[in-house]
Design an enzyme around this catalytic site. Structure first.
Site, PDB file in Angstrom:
ATOM      1  N   ASP A  42      -1.416   1.619  -4.188  1.00  0.00           N
ATOM      2  CA  ASP A  42      -2.239   0.482  -4.623  1.00  0.00           C
ATOM      3  C   ASP A  42      -3.677   0.909  -4.923  1.00  0.00           C
ATOM      4  O   ASP A  42      -4.539   0.067  -5.178  1.00  0.00           O
ATOM      5  CB  ASP A  42      -2.191  -0.665  -3.614  1.00  0.00           C
ATOM      6  N   ASP A  72      -6.160   2.043  -3.210  1.00  0.00           N
ATOM      7  CA  ASP A  72      -7.341   1.795  -2.367  1.00  0.00           C
ATOM      8  C   ASP A  72      -7.702   3.022  -1.536  1.00  0.00           C
ATOM      9  O   ASP A  72      -8.821   3.115  -1.030  1.00  0.00           O
ATOM     10  CB  ASP A  72      -7.181   0.545  -1.496  1.00  0.00           C
ATOM     11  N   ASP A 103      -3.280   6.416  -3.349  1.00  0.00           N
ATOM     12  CA  ASP A 103      -2.013   5.897  -2.834  1.00  0.00           C
ATOM     13  C   ASP A 103      -1.525   4.828  -3.823  1.00  0.00           C
ATOM     14  O   ASP A 103      -2.213   4.518  -4.799  1.00  0.00           O
ATOM     15  CB  ASP A 103      -2.172   5.401  -1.395  1.00  0.00           C
ATOM     16  N   SER A 152       0.828  -1.193   0.000  1.00  0.00           N
ATOM     17  CA  SER A 152       0.000   0.000   0.000  1.00  0.00           C
ATOM     18  C   SER A 152       0.873   1.257   0.000  1.00  0.00           C
ATOM     19  O   SER A 152       1.667   1.467  -0.906  1.00  0.00           O
ATOM     20  CB  SER A 152      -0.965  -0.037   1.191  1.00  0.00           C
TER      21      SER A 152
END
Length: 573
Positions: A307, A309, A305, A149
């Protein structure tokens, strides 16, 4: 080197499939760095409700290919034991743009297919929300996304979704962890990629899978507000992550034509060269997208961000500067907007105990209730699924750390659909001659100006156990304000000032919440491992007719400063 450590290291070297981490260990052996070797073999990287996350490096305390293989073997064994048709329903696997993610994802696929479990593996990098979507789309038994992440470049992670499409919660985390321990002491099954494809065990998800998510966003009922998208201008950054292609596509599909991507941050890059820390909440992380927005005079500066999400946004003010909205501000804007368009049978909203209480007040204003869970999207989504019914369908949930779920296509935070929804909210306001700031002011005038802050307090090593102390000496006042009620999530009780008690329906957790006269609140989370506590503060200021948004904010900021000072002074030294 002591004999036990020597045996552990030798056993690891015999099984490690990665020449790079083998060489790393060999260097430590050759240099006689026993302290570092002991640290790397001090236990195992803990598998919890967020799966695994840690620094990439050799040994069982790091993220590496052998740890991934052992973890996958443990997960596979648990799935076969728990879900009767797990082998056929299979596992969806995706991965982000970090340096090791491709290998980790392919290793996981090879282990699971060797165990007879069908795997659907993305053909290229994938935003995390697509993997959560894929679990439901394929009715899979589980999902894995290899991502760290918004952690620094040296990290990687292994996140697991259960068959319902949400992140795992107890008892699955401890059940999987126990199977990983067993797997770590056995030979790990492994099926080469080409052979797995030949046997029909490995399916590579090509562009049609990515298009399925895209069409899902296009058709989502909560994303059908197509009021004047051509009037909105926004700058966007993927922050060296995997979101750009899909973000730009779904915005274009929704009619947004004035979208300006930050070119230097658009492509995946595991080194994250232009940011110190690839987290939109960190100071400086949004600088380039705000500069891009200024260049074009855009209304919004938006970020996912790495990734994709999470979603972050800075909004242009009247003076031409850009101001970041907090996660709570975006959350309450979404809550108000979505509830104002919601069908009578789709009004279920939720947030976490440390997020603003304003969402629950907004929900009440729309004649409905908002649920509250422990911190983390694993709780928000599993509770949301449990509470959803044909008469009361899920609409929206958020947590203050920039996580939002709009609609029920994905049972995890989704920064891509949130990006579209926020652009649509902005467009609706622009069509009325209004701004995001106007809408925020409207909400605050109705419900009070809510200001939230988080403070970590380091304590002396000899400070008494904070949780125990506060339970033995419950405060009746904090500063000048009376404590009206105390929630103790360890005892699962709400105690009122008059002595009456209510039960709390949440999993137990070492958390104390104090609600004060005047609407202020403080949540105390003692650390179980080190002498510090996290405190989450909220103050509420009534906005009077003579107030501007700025004057109300200034008064709330002063009240917050006084509140934090009074609360910290009340803690044991």
């Amino acid at each position: 080197m002591n004999t036990h450590l020597q045996l552990q290291v030798n056993h690891w070297l015999e099984n490690d499939p990665d020449p790079r981490t083998q060489a790393q260990l060999q260097t430590l052996i050759d240099s006689g760095n026993e302290a570092e070797l002991a640290a790397r073999f001090a236990g195992r990287l803990e598998f919890g409700t967020a799966g695994l996350r840690g620094v990439v490096g050799a040994g069982p305390m790091g993220m590496n290919r052998l740890v991934i293989r052992q973890t996958s073997a443990g997960l596979g064994a648990y799935l076969l034991d728990q879900i009767k048709d797990a082998a056929e329903r299979g596992v969806v696997i995706g991965y982000d743009g970090r340096h090791d993610s491709f290998n980790f994802a392919h290793d996981a696929a090879s282990v699971l297919t060797a165990m007879g479990i069908k795997v659907r593996l993305t053909s290229k990098v994938a935003p995390t929300p697509l993997v959560a979507f894929g679990v439901k789309h394929f009715n899979a038994a589980a999902g894995i996304v290899v991502t760290a992440s918004h952690n620094p470049p040296q990290y990687n992670g292994y996140k697991v979704y259960w068959e319902n499409g949400a992140q795992i919660i107890p008892p699955h985390d401890s059940g999987i962890a126990a199977q990983i321990e067993r797997a770590a002491n056995q030979a790990i099954p492994f099926l080469e990629h080409d052979e797995a494809v030949k046997q029909g065990k490995l399916i590579i998800l090509q562009d049609d899978f990515y298009q399925s998510y895209r069409h899902g966003v296009q058709q989502a009922e909560v994303l059908q507000n197509h009021t004047a998208p051509e009037k909105v201008s926004l700058a966007y950054t993927a922050m060296h992550g995997v979101g750009a292609e899909m973000a730009e596509t779904v915005l274009k599909d929704a009619g947004f034509t004035q979208v300006y991507s930050v070119a230097s941050q658009r492509e995946p890059d595991g080194d994250f060269p232009t940011v110190n820390f690839p987290n939109p909440e960190e100071k400086g992380a949004m600088d380039l997208v705000i500069a891009e927005a200024k260049k074009h005079g855009a209304m919004l500066a938006c970020a996912n961000d790495p990734d994709a999400d999470r979603f972050a946004v800075a909004v242009r003010r009247d003076d031409g500067e850009y101001q970041m909205l907090t996660g709570d501000q975006v959350g309450v804007l979404f809550g108000h907007y979505l509830l104002s368009h919601a069908k009578d049978n789709q009004q279920l909203t939720g947030t976490t105990i440390v997020s603003s209480s304003l969402l629950s007040k907004i929900a009440q204003g729309f004649g409905t209730q908002s649920f509250t869970t422990l911190t983390g999207f694993k709780w928000l989504m599993n509770v949301g699924i449990a509470k959803t019914s044909p008469e009361d369908q899920f609409l929206f949930a958020y947590e203050e750390a920039l996580g939002y779920t709009v609609g029920s296509m994905v049972w995890d935070k989704d920064g891509l659909s949130a990006l579209v929804a926020f652009a649509q909210l902005t467009a609706e306001l622009v069509a009325k001659g209004q701004t995001i700031w106007d809408r925020l002011e409207q909400i605050y005038r109705e419900h009070g100006f809510h200001l939230n802050a988080q403070v970590s307090i380091a304590l002396k090593p000899d400070t008494p156990n904070i949780g125990a102390y506060l339970r033995e000496h419950p405060p009746v006042k904090i500063g000048e304000q009376d404590v009206l009620s105390t929630d103790d999530l360890k005892a699962l009780e709400r105690r009122f000032a008059d002595g009456s008690v209510e039960k709390i329906d949440l999993p137990p957790s070492d958390v104390l919440t104090y609600c004060l006269a005047g609407g202020a609140r403080v949540i105390v989370r003692p650390s179980g491992t080190e002498p510090k506590i996290k405190c989450y503060y909220e103050v509420v200021e009534t906005i009077v007719d003579t107030d501007t948004l700025a004057s109300a904010q200034a008064r709330a900021s002063k009240a917050m400063e006084d509140f934090i000072q009074a609360h910290q002074a009340s803690l044991p030294k």
